[in-house]
Design an enzyme around this catalytic site. Structure first.
Site, mmCIF file in Angstrom:
data_model
loop_
_atom_site.group_PDB
_atom_site.id
_atom_site.type_symbol
_atom_site.label_atom_id
_atom_site.label_comp_id
_atom_site.label_asym_id
_atom_site.label_seq_id
_atom_site.Cartn_x
_atom_site.Cartn_y
_atom_site.Cartn_z
ATOM 1 N N HIS A 59 -21.483 32.626 51.617
ATOM 2 C CA HIS A 59 -21.356 31.240 52.337
ATOM 3 C C HIS A 59 -21.283 31.306 53.731
ATOM 4 C CE1 HIS A 59 -21.178 29.362 48.315
ATOM 5 N NE2 HIS A 59 -20.111 30.052 47.979
HETATM 6 ZN ZN LIG Z 1 -19.022 31.876 43.820
#
Ligand SMILES: [Zn+2]
Length: 390
Positions: free
Chosen positions: A132
């Protein structure tokens, strides 16, 4: 056949610690490493501790001002105010954050180098898969994007086609963003639908841009998807894309948070199915990438019951000594688990659902079925852009 594999490990990666109330507890890494040893797998591969990623490597993906902000927060965590995503609930600042994040990134980058140069056929960094992290900010428990950095390093070494397959329950948004306009990197992410889960991206219509149009593929699975649906979706999308793309290296991210016990998401996948997808990635690397395979960890918040077993299977597969599903877990490891966590560890290596069956896409589909609708949406959005039939 598999040649010698590398397991990237430096005890110091367990310093990636956002604090006692944070779901990403470093004990998950420690218990995985111990389970690998308890099953004797560490004798089957080479264990390598690589150096931290340096500034010039981090800059292959991350902006200089962001790296400076991580360093500042690392030196003075109290001053982090949420800028660049640091000092938030998801990504609290902690002392040494820059150093340990760069160390994890260094393991993935060195693993990619080893695989590309042929020092190892396969390499695993289960402390990595921090998918992320964005070029200019921390997000979703991720500071530096080791997965994107490993891919970027491969490109720097002259690799022309890298496939990145992400089966974490969350969308691999940071890796997708890093290579959004780059046709040399095919990113494929299977995840829970953005409507019901962080980071709310990964729609099938996200397919890349510019020269990279068609190089991002997203499968948005309905909440509640179980083994048969998850495997059906994987096999309906991934093998055909890799057969066509012919990557020179396969990088896969194996977040264990698809599991039915995971507290942060809503898929219902078993360890048996996770293991089946790990085996499939290994086979696909041999079929289409000359065996060059880098496997990463990722999310996973059932830190005692799920994560250590899932990634120990991954290590076993990469080492060429897969752990049979019914394998009984050594008592010594369970005692270690109890001593560290006051929880009872699992007794066997999977959930007892092996062999996991699924219906192959080539046998037809049902337009009224939600899983089939998800697969169709992906195939219709992405496949024609690659010259493939939807
Ligand atoms: Zn995850």
């Amino acid at each position: 056949m598999s040649g010698r594999a590398q397991l990237m490990w430096d005890e110091a990666v367990t310093g990636y610690d956002f604090g006692p109330d944070h779901p990403m507890a470093p004990v998950r890494l420690e218990l995985t490493r111990k389970l690998v040893s308890a099953l004797g797998l560490d004798k089957e591969l080479e264990i390598v501790a690589a150096r931290p990623a340096g500034e010039s490597t981090l800059r292959l993906v991350h902006r200089e001002d962001y790296i400076d902000a991580v360093k500042a927060a690392s030196a003075d965590p109290g001053a982090a105010d949420g800028a660049y995503g640091i000092g938030t609930v998801d990504d609290p600042a902690f002392a040494g954050m820059h150093e340990v994040s760069a160390l994890i990134a260094g393991q993935s980058v060195a693993a990619a180098e080893a695989v590309w140069r042929g020092d190892a056929e396969h390499a695993v960094n289960f402390a990595g898969g921090l998918h992320h992290a964005m070029p200019g900010g921390a997000a979703g428990f991720c500071v530096y994007n080791d997965a994107a950095l490993a891919v970027a390093r491969l490109l720097e070494l002259g690799v022309e086609r890298v496939a990145y397959v992400d089966v974490d329950v969350h969308h691999g948004d940071g890796v997708q963003a890093a290579f959004w306009e780059d046709p040399r990197v095919l990113t494929i992410s299977l995840h829970e639908h953005p409507r019901t889960l962080f980071p709310a991206t990964g729609w099938p219509q996200e397919t890349g841009a510019g020269a990279g149009e068609g190089a991002a593929v997203n499968v948005a699975l309905p909440a509640g998807t179980g083994d048969a649906g998850w495997l059906r979706a994987f096999h309906a999308v991934v093998p055909e894309l890799l057969a066509d793309f012919r990557p020179q290296v396969l990088v896969s991210q194996h977040g264990a948070d698809t599991h039915f016990e995971d507290p942060l998401a809503h898929l219902a996948v078993s360890l048996d199915a996770q293991r089946a997808v790990q085996l499939a990635c290994h086979e696909l690397a041999h079929a289409y990438a000359d065996g060059k395979w880098l496997a990463l960890g990722g999310g996973g918040y059932a830190v005692v019951d799920v994560v250590p077993r899932s990634w120990t299977h991954l290590v076993g597969i990469a080492a060429g000594r897969e752990i049979a599903p019914e394998t009984v877990i050594p008592e010594g490891w369970r005692q270690e688990v109890y001593a560290r966590t006051r929880q009872l560890g699992p007794q066997r290596m999977t959930d007892g659902r092996w062999p996991v069956g699924y219906r192959d896409w080539s046998a037809g589909y049902d337009p009224a079925d939600r899983l089939d609708q998800a697969v169709l949406a992906t195939r219709r959005s992405a496949f024609p852009l690659r010259g493939l039939l939807p």
